[in-house]
Design a protein around this motif. Structure first.
Motif, PDB file in Angstrom:
ATOM      1  N   GLY B  91       0.830  -1.210   0.000  1.00  0.00           N
ATOM      2  CA  GLY B  91       0.000   0.000   0.000  1.00  0.00           C
ATOM      3  C   GLY B  91       0.856   1.248   0.000  1.00  0.00           C
ATOM      4  N   SER B  92       0.282   2.345   0.507  1.00  0.00           N
ATOM      5  CA  SER B  92       0.971   3.640   0.458  1.00  0.00           C
ATOM      6  C   SER B  92       2.128   3.727   1.446  1.00  0.00           C
ATOM      7  CB  SER B  92      -0.033   4.750   0.787  1.00  0.00           C
ATOM      8  OG  SER B  92      -0.390   4.684   2.165  1.00  0.00           O
ATOM      9  N   ASN B  93       2.157   2.821   2.424  1.00  0.00           N
ATOM     10  CA  ASN B  93       3.180   2.859   3.480  1.00  0.00           C
ATOM     11  C   ASN B  93       3.214   4.221   4.172  1.00  0.00           C
ATOM     12  OD1 ASN B  93       5.273   2.096   5.193  1.00  0.00           O
ATOM     13  ND2 ASN B  93       6.884   2.525   3.677  1.00  0.00           N
ATOM     14  N   ARG B  94       2.097   4.909   4.194  1.00  0.00           N
ATOM     15  CA  ARG B  94       2.059   6.210   4.877  1.00  0.00           C
ATOM     16  C   ARG B  94       0.827   6.277   5.766  1.00  0.00           C
ATOM     17  NH1 ARG B  94       6.381   6.178   3.542  1.00  0.00           N
ATOM     18  NH2 ARG B  94       7.752   7.753   2.610  1.00  0.00           N
ATOM     19  N   GLN B  95       0.967   6.923   6.895  1.00  0.00           N
ATOM     20  CA  GLN B  95      -0.167   7.140   7.767  1.00  0.00           C
ATOM     21  C   GLN B  95      -0.105   8.534   8.351  1.00  0.00           C
ATOM     22  OE1 GLN B  95       0.216   3.621  10.116  1.00  0.00           O
ATOM     23  NE2 GLN B  95       2.149   4.229  11.027  1.00  0.00           N
ATOM     24  N   MET B 233      -9.493   2.890   8.132  1.00  0.00           N
ATOM     25  CA  MET B 233      -9.149   3.497   6.851  1.00  0.00           C
ATOM     26  C   MET B 233      -7.637   3.640   6.702  1.00  0.00           C
ATOM     27  SD  MET B 233     -12.169   3.629   5.866  1.00  0.00           S
ATOM     28  CE  MET B 233     -11.992   4.365   4.250  1.00  0.00           C
ATOM     29  N   GLU B 234      -6.988   4.015   7.803  1.00  0.00           N
ATOM     30  CA  GLU B 234      -5.527   4.212   7.734  1.00  0.00           C
ATOM     31  C   GLU B 234      -4.797   2.906   7.453  1.00  0.00           C
ATOM     32  OE1 GLU B 234      -3.070   6.996   9.535  1.00  0.00           O
ATOM     33  OE2 GLU B 234      -4.554   7.556  11.045  1.00  0.00           O
ATOM     34  N   VAL B 235      -5.207   1.861   8.144  1.00  0.00           N
ATOM     35  CA  VAL B 235      -4.561   0.561   7.956  1.00  0.00           C
ATOM     36  C   VAL B 235      -4.768   0.092   6.515  1.00  0.00           C
ATOM     37  CG1 VAL B 235      -4.652  -1.884   8.601  1.00  0.00           C
ATOM     38  CG2 VAL B 235      -4.728  -0.128  10.380  1.00  0.00           C
ATOM     39  N   ALA B 236      -6.013   0.231   6.043  1.00  0.00           N
ATOM     40  CA  ALA B 236      -6.329  -0.246   4.691  1.00  0.00           C
ATOM     41  C   ALA B 236      -5.495   0.490   3.647  1.00  0.00           C
ATOM     42  CB  ALA B 236      -7.819  -0.060   4.419  1.00  0.00           C
ATOM     43  N   GLU B 237      -5.410   1.805   3.786  1.00  0.00           N
ATOM     44  CA  GLU B 237      -4.685   2.582   2.786  1.00  0.00           C
ATOM     45  C   GLU B 237      -3.180   2.290   2.837  1.00  0.00           C
ATOM     46  OE1 GLU B 237      -5.669   6.752   2.723  1.00  0.00           O
ATOM     47  OE2 GLU B 237      -3.881   7.201   1.537  1.00  0.00           O
ATOM     48  N   ALA B 238      -2.642   2.259   4.040  1.00  0.00           N
ATOM     49  CA  ALA B 238      -1.193   2.053   4.157  1.00  0.00           C
ATOM     50  C   ALA B 238      -0.777   0.680   3.659  1.00  0.00           C
ATOM     51  CB  ALA B 238      -0.753   2.242   5.606  1.00  0.00           C
ATOM     52  N   GLY B 240      -2.667  -1.182   1.488  1.00  0.00           N
ATOM     53  CA  GLY B 240      -3.266  -1.490   0.187  1.00  0.00           C
ATOM     54  C   GLY B 240      -4.376  -2.513   0.270  1.00  0.00           C
ATOM     55  N   LEU B 241      -5.220  -2.397   1.282  1.00  0.00           N
ATOM     56  CA  LEU B 241      -6.304  -3.362   1.457  1.00  0.00           C
ATOM     57  C   LEU B 241      -7.663  -2.689   1.250  1.00  0.00           C
ATOM     58  CD1 LEU B 241      -5.057  -4.957   4.802  1.00  0.00           C
ATOM     59  CD2 LEU B 241      -4.779  -5.917   2.511  1.00  0.00           C
ATOM     60  N   ASP B 242      -8.657  -3.494   0.951  1.00  0.00           N
ATOM     61  CA  ASP B 242     -10.028  -3.021   0.894  1.00  0.00           C
ATOM     62  C   ASP B 242     -10.486  -2.769   2.344  1.00  0.00           C
ATOM     63  OD1 ASP B 242     -12.759  -2.836   0.880  1.00  0.00           O
ATOM     64  OD2 ASP B 242     -13.087  -4.568  -0.419  1.00  0.00           O
ATOM     65  N   PRO B 243     -10.946  -1.552   2.651  1.00  0.00           N
ATOM     66  CA  PRO B 243     -11.313  -1.254   4.048  1.00  0.00           C
ATOM     67  C   PRO B 243     -12.365  -2.211   4.607  1.00  0.00           C
ATOM     68  CG  PRO B 243     -11.366   0.750   2.710  1.00  0.00           C
ATOM     69  CD  PRO B 243     -11.097  -0.382   1.771  1.00  0.00           C
ATOM     70  N   THR B 244     -13.211  -2.761   3.742  1.00  0.00           N
ATOM     71  CA  THR B 244     -14.230  -3.674   4.277  1.00  0.00           C
ATOM     72  C   THR B 244     -13.615  -4.990   4.734  1.00  0.00           C
ATOM     73  OG1 THR B 244     -14.695  -4.606   2.099  1.00  0.00           O
ATOM     74  CG2 THR B 244     -16.021  -2.706   2.776  1.00  0.00           C
ATOM     75  N   LEU B 245     -12.356  -5.210   4.369  1.00  0.00           N
ATOM     76  CA  LEU B 245     -11.681  -6.432   4.823  1.00  0.00           C
ATOM     77  C   LEU B 245     -10.883  -6.190   6.105  1.00  0.00           C
ATOM     78  CD1 LEU B 245     -10.465  -7.998   1.453  1.00  0.00           C
ATOM     79  CD2 LEU B 245     -12.331  -8.770   2.940  1.00  0.00           C
TER      80      LEU B 245
END
Lengths: 158, 785
Positions: B91-95, B233-238, B240-245
């Motif tokens: 993912g973005s590796n950023r938070q 949301m932060e975990v998913a974005e960083a 690269g996951l679907d937030p619903t997962l």
């Protein structure tokens, strides 16, 4: 090398395989699943891991599990009898001597040791003896009130 | 302990008298039973079969290019499962909350000593420790920035090369009236520079969590957090996951105070669980790691000029603020913005020039901490108020009363104060208290080599998110299939007691006792998004939503019961514990029977509440508005510290403390007092003993034997009085009580020390050394301050 030891916790004898350098706190939590005893610093500076050994308060993070062999260990899980709360626990519930509650098991066990040694302590004495148990939430006022109330509830007896 | 199902909480106390919950009563906390028996399961208490321990290799250097990571020896340690670096993140590796500038695992350079470089997964703690020690980072050291003022200068090393504003994260400027020009119209001006330190949250439960990847691809993370919905949301974005997962489950944290507002262990745990072969993963920072890597209250440098007319009417304020935000935004811009908004305290000041900078440095991360920027500026403005009172020869209470905002007045940023405002009542109550009335007697009875002083401070604290970021809550209440009332809390209870208050609110509306109530703690799969546990907003925002949901469910229950009894309408029905009664006949139907007449979809009521925002357009930039200025709801307070100083050692001891607070109506006096007492204790630690020693970005005080927080024997006798002014927009008239009490202790103590010695210490904490030094350099003469 691991070794088998027997620990008496809350009246039950547990045979457990441990490393000689494991602390009592680690063994209580990680091996016996008694997670009521908390780890706040692991350096003997916060009191969250306080338990009773033969009736006296000890910091379980500073004690090796092997050194607790042959002692009667009481943790927060063993304080109430049957389904009834211990009078100290009742006082903490009713007077609000806790907030986040993470320091609470250690504080309740220290309170037990204080009241066993000095059934009718002064507030000053409780504050001094409780000074090794850090609480970041309550400002201690209701903690001290809870201990004083427990002293009254226990009739000044052990 | 292996069964990780996330239960509903039953809250009954068999030994307590059962009666319907009601507003205004000191109902014992409904979490107390589990907490005093050690049964409460915190995030740190999750283990499980076949557990993997995860730990982090920290940078250990404040600023350096990361040229490589050698973990070839680490992976050979028996018991090592994996070693992960930034290359393993897809993912973005950023938070980050506002600006996403913090890497999960460093990929370019270390910006502070606590930066995470590598993540190690091991079968046991011993192997984990050994492997972490064997990882070698190839660093190319860079010059660092360790001071916020220096960070703004030309030529300073850059913390983020890609930031267009250099080391400036945010600059805020507010001008009201004729701004600085108004100094010419003042009869008296006082000027001072204050320096306040970084403060450690020092929650007893350090950052902790547990995670697992389920076979269906769902990532479950149990963690000690204030912000489960934002974390997801932060975990998913960083990663690269679907937030619903991603599912975040938030047990009661073992303290938080702002330090768990935003991700700590979450993303690291998520990453670990993606690579643990389906095994559960546990991470629990040790105390030193918590100090080094966790956020802090921003250290601040504050230049103040305050001017007044000869009669004490405040006329002019000029403020420059430098907030050290460390290497990452976190919430630094928002903290600075709250500081600007509160820079003039709770007073009418018609002309103000307020400028502030949040500055990137290579120091520890500045972030949210109870008070949130208000604590720092209150320390400054309340001391200059005392300096002004002295220069004018005015009583400090009278000076504050003369300038206190009332409803309809404007604050120093030009915002019209429309909420309930009990500041005058707070100050008047304080002035009538024996500690103030008999202050002279108390001071004159100091023993040998002791001097005594009494100091006061007033404060206000805005609550909620401000005008742009939606400040909402979604409450959900269920009549369960066995006739209980289940409240789904969307906001975390980190110890402040809002979970209990939620049950009290719902129980009071639905006429139920605690044994009839169940609680579901925040869980992104079960409870509804309701924002963060922060900003003195929890019970205000969620409570308002909960009233709506509980009222809806109540009407539904009464209507269905009325239909059942062939009553003329719901007005003939009343909810009583466990049942509904038909008032004219006295007939009753138990809830567990009545519920059989409900469809499943009818058993659940939800309600959305969005907090009101300021209607004023006070002409600030959109960026500053986004960061939360202005607020519209404020709590108020006034406090007093009676301090004794030892002339020989310089040690100051607070003997008595009084806090008078206006947080609207009190729903539960016991919980209210806990919040006030706790805020004061943290404020007193900030005032006197909590000194985070940081040397070129390295924290030297990484434990409780060197970083001294108050103990039971340090906290003085506290009197706390609630001035209960009804707030029309609050649930049952309430305003937030979470932060207000933290702001007053430092300035009250500093004013008391100045009162005792005739000298002022401008840098906190007021340690014995600093007081003694100031006292000695003053030649032990009484002097003007």
């Amino acid at each position: 090398m691991k070794q088998a030891i027997a620990l008496t916790v809350n009246g039950d004898v547990y045979e457990v395989l441990i490393s000689p350098n494991q602390t009592l706190l680690e063994v209580l939590r990680d091996k016996l699943g008694l997670t009521g005893t908390k780890k706040g610093c692991d350096l003997g500076a916060c009191g969250a891991c306080s338990v009773l050994l033969d009736g006296e308060a000890y910091l379980s993070c500073l004690m090796l599990a092997v050194d607790a062999v042959g002692k009667e260990i009481v943790t927060i899980e063993g304080l109430s009898e049957g389904g009834d709360l211990h009078p100290i626990q009742k006082s903490f519930v009713e007077l609000g001597g806790l907030q986040c509650g993470f320091c609470t098991p250690g504080i309740v066990m220290t309170a037990k040791a204080i009241l066993d040694e000095e059934p009718q302590p002064t507030e000053e004495s409780v504050k001094k003896k409780m000074a090794g148990n850090l609480c970041r939430c309550t400002g201690y006022k209701k903690v001290i009130e809870s201990v004083m109330s427990a002293s009254g509830r226990m009739g000044g007896k052990q | 302990m292996n069964d990780q199902n996330f239960d509903n909480k039953n809250t009954s106390f068999s030994y307590l008298e059962s009666r319907p919950l009601h507003i205004g009563a000191s109902v014992p906390r409904l979490d107390a039973y589990e907490k005093v028996t050690g049964k409460e399961k915190y995030a740190a208490d999750y283990y499980g079969e076949n557990l993997v321990w995860a730990g982090v290799k920290r940078a250990g250097v404040p600023h350096a290019v990361l040229r490589g990571i050698d973990f070839s020896s680490a992976v050979k340690v028996p018991g090592i499962v994996r070693v992960l670096t930034h290359e393993d993140i897809t993912g973005s590796n950023r938070q980050g909350v506002i600006r996403k500038d913090q890497p999960v695992l460093v990929n370019d350079k270390a910006r502070h000593c606590g930066d995470a470089i590598a993540l190690v997964l091991a079968d046991n703690k011993e192997s984990l420790k050994e492997a972490l020690d064997l990882i070698v980072c190839d660093f190319e050291p860079l010059p660092g920035v360790f001071d916020s003022e220096q960070g703004l200068r030309n030529g300073a090393a850059l913390v983020h090369e890609d930031n267009a504003d250099g080391n400036r994260l945010l600059k805020g400027e507010i001008k009201t009236g004729s701004g600085s020009d108004a100094y010419k119209e003042c009869d008296v001006i006082v000027e001072a520079c204050f320096q306040t330190q970084s403060q450690e949250h020092a929650y007893l439960e350090t950052e902790a969590g547990w995670a697992r990847l389920l076979a269906n691809g769902k990532l479950e993370i149990v963690c000690s957090t204030q912000t489960p919905f934002r974390d997801r949301m932060e975990v998913a974005e960083a990663l690269g996951l679907d937030p619903t997962l991603v599912r975040i489950i938030a047990p009661y944290p073992g303290g938080a105070f702002g330090g768990k507002d935003g991700v700590t262990v979450q993303t690291l745990l998520g990453l670990a669980a993606l690579h643990s072969g389906g095994r559960p993963v546990k991470m629990w920072w040790n105390r030193e790691e918590s100090f080094v890597s966790g956020t802090k209250r921003h250290a601040a440098l504050m230049y103040y000029q305050l001017g007044a007319k000869a009669d004490g009417t405040l006329h002019f304020l000029d403020v420059r603020l430098y907030f050290d935000t460390g290497p990452y935004d976190h919430l630094g811009g928002v903290v600075l913005t709250l500081a600007l908004e509160h820079a003039g305290g709770p007073y009418r000041i018609p002309n103000a020039q307020l400028t502030g900078w949040a500055v990137y440095t290579n120091n520890p991360i500045g972030g949210a901490f109870r008070g949130f920027g208000v604590t720092q500026v209150t320390a400054a403005v309340e001391q200059v108020m005392d300096m002004l009172a002295q220069k004018l020869g005015m009583d400090p209470v009278k000076l504050r009363l003369k300038n206190a905002t009332k409803r309809g007045d404007r604050s120093c940023v030009g915002k019209t104060m429309v909420c309930s405002n009990g500041l005058v009542e707070c100050l008047e109550t304080l002035s009538k208290h024996d500690l103030w009335k008999q202050a002279d007697d108390w001071k004159s009875s100091a023993g040998p080599f002791k001097r005594r002083g009494v100091g006061i401070a007033a404060a206000m604290q805005g609550s909620g998110y401000g005008p742009v970021v939606p400040d909402y809550a979604n409450a959900k209440v269920e009549l369960t299939s066995d006739g209980k009332i289940r409240v789904y809390c969307g906001v975390v209870d980190m110890g402040q007691g809002n979970a209990s208050t939620n049950l009290q609110i719902a129980g009071s509306i639905l006429g139920q006792e605690s044994g009839q109530m169940e609680l579901v703690l925040p869980d992104t799969d079960r409870t509804l998004p309701s924002g963060s546990a922060s900003a003195s907003r929890c019970t205000y925002t969620f409570g308002n939503a909960l009233i709506g949901a509980a009222e809806t469910l109540k009407q539904r229950i009464l209507q269905r019961a009325a239909d059942l009894f062939m009553a003329s309408g719901p007005h003939e029905m009343a909810l009583i514990p466990g049942s509904v009664r038909h008032l004219p006949t006295g007939r009753e139907v138990p809830l567990f029977r009545l519920v059989k007449f409900f469809q499943d979809s009818e058993r659940i009521a939800v309600h959305h509440f969005r907090a009101p925002v300021a209607a004023d357009n006070i002409g600030v930039s959109p960026e500053i508005k986004l960061h939360g200025l202005p607020h519209t709801l404020f709590s108020f307070g006034a406090c007093l510290a009676a301090v004794e100083v030892d002339e020989l050692t310089g040690a100051a001891e607070v003997k008595r403390f009084l806090a008078v607070s206006d947080c609207g109506k009190v729903l539960n006096p016991q919980i209210y007092q806990q919040q006030i007492h706790g805020g004061i204790a943290q404020g007193l630690g900030y005032a006197l003993s909590e000194k985070l020693e940081v040397e070129k970005g390295r924290i030297l005080t990484t434990g409780f034997s060197t970083y001294i927080i108050p103990t039971a024997s340090d906290v003085p006798e506290i009197d706390s009085i609630a001035v209960e002014i009804y707030e029309p927009t609050g649930p049952f008239g309430l305003k937030g009580v979470g932060e207000i009490a933290t702001n007053g202790p430092l300035p009250a103590v500093a004013n008391a020390v100045a009162d005792a010695l005739g000298i002022r210490v401008f840098e906190s904490p007021l340690t014995a050394e600093r007081i003694l030094e100031a006292f000695a350099s003053n030649g032990r003469q009484e002097s003007s301050i």
